[in-house]
Design a protein around this motif. Sequence first.
Motif, short mmCIF file in Angstrom:
data_model
loop_
_atom_site.label_atom_id
_atom_site.label_comp_id
_atom_site.label_asym_id
_atom_site.label_seq_id
_atom_site.Cartn_x
_atom_site.Cartn_y
_atom_site.Cartn_z
N ASP A 14 46.67 50.68 31.47
CA ASP A 14 46.58 51.12 30.07
C ASP A 14 47.57 50.31 29.27
O ASP A 14 48.69 50.06 29.73
N ASP A 59 42.06 52.30 31.30
CA ASP A 59 41.68 52.53 29.91
C ASP A 59 40.52 51.58 29.59
O ASP A 59 40.28 50.62 30.31
N TRP A 60 39.80 51.87 28.54
CA TRP A 60 38.69 51.00 28.14
C TRP A 60 39.22 49.84 27.29
O TRP A 60 39.08 48.69 27.64
N VAL A 61 39.82 50.16 26.14
CA VAL A 61 40.21 49.15 25.17
C VAL A 61 41.64 48.69 25.44
O VAL A 61 42.58 49.49 25.37
N ASP A 66 39.70 43.93 29.06
CA ASP A 66 39.55 45.39 28.92
C ASP A 66 39.08 46.06 30.21
O ASP A 66 38.86 45.40 31.23
N GLY A 67 38.91 47.37 30.14
CA GLY A 67 38.55 48.14 31.32
C GLY A 67 37.16 47.83 31.86
O GLY A 67 36.93 47.89 33.07
N MET A 89 37.40 55.73 34.55
CA MET A 89 37.63 55.23 33.19
C MET A 89 38.25 56.34 32.36
O MET A 89 37.68 57.42 32.24
N THR A 91 39.39 57.12 28.61
CA THR A 91 39.19 56.54 27.29
C THR A 91 39.12 57.60 26.21
O THR A 91 38.85 58.77 26.51
N ARG A 98 28.75 54.70 25.21
CA ARG A 98 29.94 54.20 25.92
C ARG A 98 29.93 54.65 27.38
O ARG A 98 30.28 53.90 28.28
N ALA A 102 29.88 52.12 30.53
CA ALA A 102 30.89 52.17 31.60
C ALA A 102 30.22 52.42 32.95
O ALA A 102 30.56 51.79 33.95
N LYS A 113 40.07 61.11 26.91
CA LYS A 113 41.42 61.51 26.48
C LYS A 113 41.32 62.49 25.34
O LYS A 113 40.40 62.37 24.53
#
Length: 179
Positions: A14, A59-61, A66-67, A89, A91, A98, A102, A113
């Motif tokens: 992250d 994390d994704w971003v 990125d993730g 994941m 996020t 999304r 993923a 999150k």
Amino acid sequence: MAYDLSNLSVLVVDDSLHMRRIVRLLLHGLGIRSIQEAEDGAVALDLFSQNTPDLILTDWVMPVFDGIELTRAVRDQKSSINPYTPIIMLTGFAERSRVIKARDAGINEFLVKPISARELYLRIENCVANPRAYIKTQTFFGPDRRRFVHPNYTGKARRESDNENEEVVEEDETDEAQV
């Protein structure tokens, strides 16, 4: 039943130091002591190659890598040291598109999150106690994307593995004669 997770090694990826600290505290609370941290996917990929953790929380971003890119790199069977490593994941994005993106990249679990210890534990437990089979096609390698088996589905089974556990029932000729 609570599983003993103390032998798991986890890589937390992250770009937010604050979030990595929160995840580390949650993992400690679950009994996990072997935790590595990376601030982006590129650093994570280096750590993954050197230490092969049992589980990746990403994390994704993130900047640089990125993730999703990390997931694809881990799932690459030609270059990855362990393409079967479970990936969760984490996020802030909860949109269906999304989640599907993923999933199609090869993640095992998805957690939005803000996360709770209970939800994190359930995702880890799914990876450890109820792992999905891995699927390899011409365009995808990763955990089986089918989670739910609809009891009323009457369509064609399209995978060879769909028939492996199929129970074969032989009809008794005497039963037919009595009808």
